[in-house]
Design a protein around this motif. Structure first.
Motif, short mmCIF file in Angstrom:
data_model
loop_
_atom_site.label_atom_id
_atom_site.label_comp_id
_atom_site.label_asym_id
_atom_site.label_seq_id
_atom_site.Cartn_x
_atom_site.Cartn_y
_atom_site.Cartn_z
N MET B 1 35.63 8.78 13.39
CA MET B 1 34.81 7.57 13.18
C MET B 1 33.61 7.61 14.13
N ILE B 3 29.75 6.11 15.60
CA ILE B 3 29.38 4.77 16.09
C ILE B 3 28.84 3.87 14.96
N GLU B 5 29.82 3.99 11.82
CA GLU B 5 30.99 3.55 11.07
C GLU B 5 31.71 2.41 11.82
N LEU B 6 31.74 2.58 13.14
CA LEU B 6 32.36 1.57 14.00
C LEU B 6 31.63 0.23 13.86
N LYS B 7 30.31 0.31 13.88
CA LYS B 7 29.47 -0.88 13.75
C LYS B 7 29.71 -1.55 12.41
N ASN B 9 32.35 -1.25 10.48
CA ASN B 9 33.71 -1.81 10.46
C ASN B 9 33.76 -3.14 11.19
N TRP B 10 33.07 -3.19 12.34
CA TRP B 10 33.06 -4.41 13.16
C TRP B 10 32.42 -5.57 12.40
N GLN B 11 31.27 -5.26 11.79
CA GLN B 11 30.53 -6.34 11.12
C GLN B 11 31.23 -6.81 9.84
N GLN B 12 32.01 -5.92 9.25
CA GLN B 12 32.72 -6.31 8.03
C GLN B 12 34.09 -6.93 8.31
N ALA B 13 34.55 -6.77 9.53
CA ALA B 13 35.90 -7.26 9.85
C ALA B 13 36.00 -8.77 9.61
N ASN B 14 37.02 -9.15 8.90
CA ASN B 14 37.23 -10.56 8.63
C ASN B 14 38.69 -10.86 9.00
N ILE B 15 38.88 -11.24 10.25
CA ILE B 15 40.26 -11.39 10.73
C ILE B 15 40.61 -12.86 10.92
N GLY B 16 41.45 -13.32 10.05
CA GLY B 16 41.95 -14.67 10.21
C GLY B 16 40.92 -15.75 9.89
#
Lengths: 156, 183
Positions: B1, B3, B5-7, B9-16
């Motif tokens: 992964m 950086i 891809e990391l970015k 993933n972070w921006q798309q993360a929808n946790i809770g």
């Protein structure tokens, strides 16, 4: 005022969830931190002048709270270990394997590194990161490069 | 992964997601359960101290003790309660400034002071109690007094450990942000 505050938290709650997710390991601790952050935001809200972006203000308070509030030292988690399904918050949207890998890698950083990389990943400029953290733009660049190298090692 | 891809993933993360009712309930509580637990602990300590101050004179032959020992005991009990209150206020207000570096620096200085006050007031309180019990000859067996002294020292050590683990965390993170000026 409460309605406006509630609207703001509702709209930007992912910021708080993400900070809780990388600063605390267990669901219980994440819930505790979520509540702590909301209360600190509520306290700071009357002074929020909207001169800065809501996200900047929220990240500043959320990161500050996550770092400053006392937590008991726990045995560090092995970031490569598989997290049992039961540890995933039941009321949360399931996170993809890649995202879980990312969160585990981010959790392995120290408290200050977590703050800097969180802001970087959120696409804040070096200037904004410098304002939130209190360090110079040059130093932000130096730190981000080091953290990127560290993450590369962890993730590959 | 990498950086990027990391970015992404972070921006798309929808946790809770918390619904408005959950958020409203959270705001209605106004105080965190963690702070409520600490406040209850402080209140129990204060009540026990007040009960002790109200009864010690009769229960432990206070009339036979010199006035200065009474004064010392009361002053040290007040000092102990005062540092409890300072600690609670520090827990309630962890954010001290607009940026992380200054906020952590100020919080560390404040916690360091409270840590010292807390140890001093506990020590002072322990010494006052020992002086009270030993201020008239033949009051208590030396072994009992030695046991009390050791217990006080152990409690003070545990108190130190508990404060130090918090201040060390703040100091360590603060040092990272301070690194620029030390470089």
């Amino acid at each position: 005022m409460e309605q406006a505050f509630l609207d703001m938290i509702d709209e930007h709650q992912q910021i708080i969830h993400k900070v809780c997710h990388i600063y605390r390991d267990t669901k219980e601790d994440q819930e505790d931190l979520f509540q702590d952050i909301v209360l600190q935001l509520l306290k700071a809200y009357p002074d929020f002048r909207e001169e800065s972006k809501v996200s900047t203000w929220m990240y500043r308070i959320a990161l500050n709270t996550a770092i400053a509030i006392y937590r008991k030292n726990k045995v560090p988690l092995d970031f490569k270990a598989t997290i049992p399904e039961s540890l995933h918050p039941a009321d949360s949207t399931p996170v993809s394997e890649n995202q879980e890998r990312m969160f585990q890698a981010l959790r392995s950083l120290n408290q200050a590194e977590k703050a800097i990389i969180t802001l970087y990943l959120e696409d804040f400029s070096y200037r904004e990161i410098a304002t939130i953290t209190g360090i110079s733009e040059n130093y932000v660049g130096v730190r981000i490069n080091r953290i990127k190298q560290k993450l590369k090692k962890i993730l590959n | 992964m990498d950086i990027n891809e990391l970015k992404s993933n972070w921006q798309q993360a929808n946790i809770g997601t918390k619904n408005r009712d959950e958020l409203r309930t959270m705001l209605a509580i106004q105080d965190h359960p963690r702070l409520t637990r600490i406040r209850i602990k402080f209140m129990i300590e204060v009540v026990l101290l007040l009960v002790f101050l109200a009864t010690y004179n009769n229960m432990f032959d206070g009339s036979e003790k010199p006035i200065w020992v009474h004064a010392l005991l009361i002053a040290s009990a007040i000092g102990y309660v005062a540092t409890d209150i300072l600690g609670y206020l520090a827990l309630r207000n962890p954010i001290q400034a607009d940026n992380l570096k200054t906020s952590l620096h100020t919080l560390y200085q404040k916690l360091h002071r409270i840590h010292l006050f807390s140890l001093l007031s506990s020590f002072f309180y322990g010494v006052s109690l020992l002086l009270f019990f030993t201020s008239s000859a033949g009051d208590y067996p030396p072994l009992l007094v030695a046991g009390m002294a050791l217990t006080f020292l152990l409690l003070i050590y545990l108190l130190h450990r508990s404060w130090a683990s918090w201040t060390d965390q703040i100091k360590e993170t603060g040092a990272y942000f301070e690194g620029e000026s030390n470089a």
